[in-house]
Write a protein that holds these residues in place. Structure first.
Motif, PDB file in Angstrom:
ATOM      1  N   MET A   1       0.822  -1.208   0.000  1.00 20.39           N
ATOM      2  CA  MET A   1       0.000   0.000   0.000  1.00 20.39           C
ATOM      3  C   MET A   1       0.865   1.271   0.000  1.00 20.39           C
ATOM      4  N   PHE A   2       1.945   1.269   0.810  1.00 27.56           N
ATOM      5  CA  PHE A   2       2.793   2.444   0.934  1.00 27.56           C
ATOM      6  C   PHE A   2       4.055   2.361   0.079  1.00 27.56           C
ATOM      7  N   ILE A   3       4.296   1.229  -0.540  1.00 29.58           N
ATOM      8  CA  ILE A   3       5.602   0.977  -1.144  1.00 29.58           C
ATOM      9  C   ILE A   3       5.722   1.557  -2.541  1.00 29.58           C
ATOM     10  N   PRO A   4       6.704   2.465  -2.763  1.00 28.08           N
ATOM     11  CA  PRO A   4       6.915   3.019  -4.109  1.00 28.08           C
ATOM     12  C   PRO A   4       7.539   1.973  -5.037  1.00 28.08           C
ATOM     13  N   LYS A   5       7.419   2.201  -6.343  1.00 31.66           N
ATOM     14  CA  LYS A   5       7.918   1.230  -7.319  1.00 31.66           C
ATOM     15  C   LYS A   5       9.432   1.082  -7.291  1.00 31.66           C
ATOM     16  N   ASP A   6      10.146   2.129  -6.887  1.00 28.09           N
ATOM     17  CA  ASP A   6      11.605   2.067  -6.911  1.00 28.09           C
ATOM     18  C   ASP A   6      12.215   1.592  -5.583  1.00 28.09           C
ATOM     19  N   TYR A   7      11.435   0.856  -4.783  1.00 25.73           N
ATOM     20  CA  TYR A   7      11.952   0.394  -3.492  1.00 25.73           C
ATOM     21  C   TYR A   7      13.021  -0.683  -3.687  1.00 25.73           C
TER      22      TYR A   7
END
Length: 198
Positions: A1-7
């Motif tokens: 839910m909070f995780i950006p694509k570039d993690y």
């Protein structure tokens, strides 16, 4: 839910990571209640439930919402250039650049009793401290991009952070304990991390 694509890696922050197990136990009890007709009848026909039915349902629902929200909001995300720290009171997250890391503390836990909120003997830890005192243990992994083992990811990140000149405290004191539960390929990565000093 909070995780950006570039993690690169995301972490369940301690001590909230222990709530996941509590939630699973809670779900198990709920399913057992749902699929056990006798238990439902005993509960429904009991005087306590009849008298406080609305209060019990409201408390149960509120507890569920708060528990789920706490679990999903108690995460931190590491990307190539920043750290995003989410919390119960800050669901939008607070962003830090990697240069705001002031200290790294890493090693292997020694003696101690494991519990929902404590670590077991032989568990590897890698704690970064930010300039406002926030501490995040990167080994409380929720997920890693490309399903790579977290120790491999932490090793790459450690090399980057040490090369940036960030202060690092490392101890080989309890390293032997880590060998009991892990394959050599993983303990080699832990050794690399612990020995990587500038």
């Amino acid at each position: 839910m909070f995780i950006p694509k570039d993690y690169i890696i995301w972490i369940f922050k301690s001590p909230y990571s222990g709530l996941v197990i509590i939630f699973e136990i809670y779900l198990f009890i709920g399913f057992f209640y749902l699929f056990n007709k006798d238990l439902r009848e005993i509960w429904r026909n009991g005087r306590l439930f009849k008298k406080y039915r609305k209060l019990v349902i409201a408390a149960f629902s509120t507890f569920n919402v708060v528990l789920i929200y706490t679990i999903i909001s108690a995460v931190a995300v590491i990307t190539h250039d920043k750290i995003i720290d989410y919390s119960f009171l800050s669901p939008q997250g607070r962003e830090y650049s990697l240069v705001e890391i002031v200290k790294i503390n890493t090693g292997v836990y020694g003696k101690g009793r494991p519990s929902l909120f404590k670590h077991s003997k032989g568990d590897f830890f890698y704690i970064i401290e930010l300039n406002d005192g926030t501490k995040i243990d990167l080994t409380q992994v929720g997920g890693v991009k490309n399903d790579e083992d977290e120790r491999f990811v932490i090793e790459k990140l450690d090399i980057q952070l040490v090369n940036m000149g960030i202060t690092k405290e490392s101890s080989m004191k309890n390293f032997e304990y880590s060998k009991k539960g892990l394959a050599k390929v993983y303990t080699d990565k832990i050794r690399n991390i612990l020995e990587n000093m500038k």
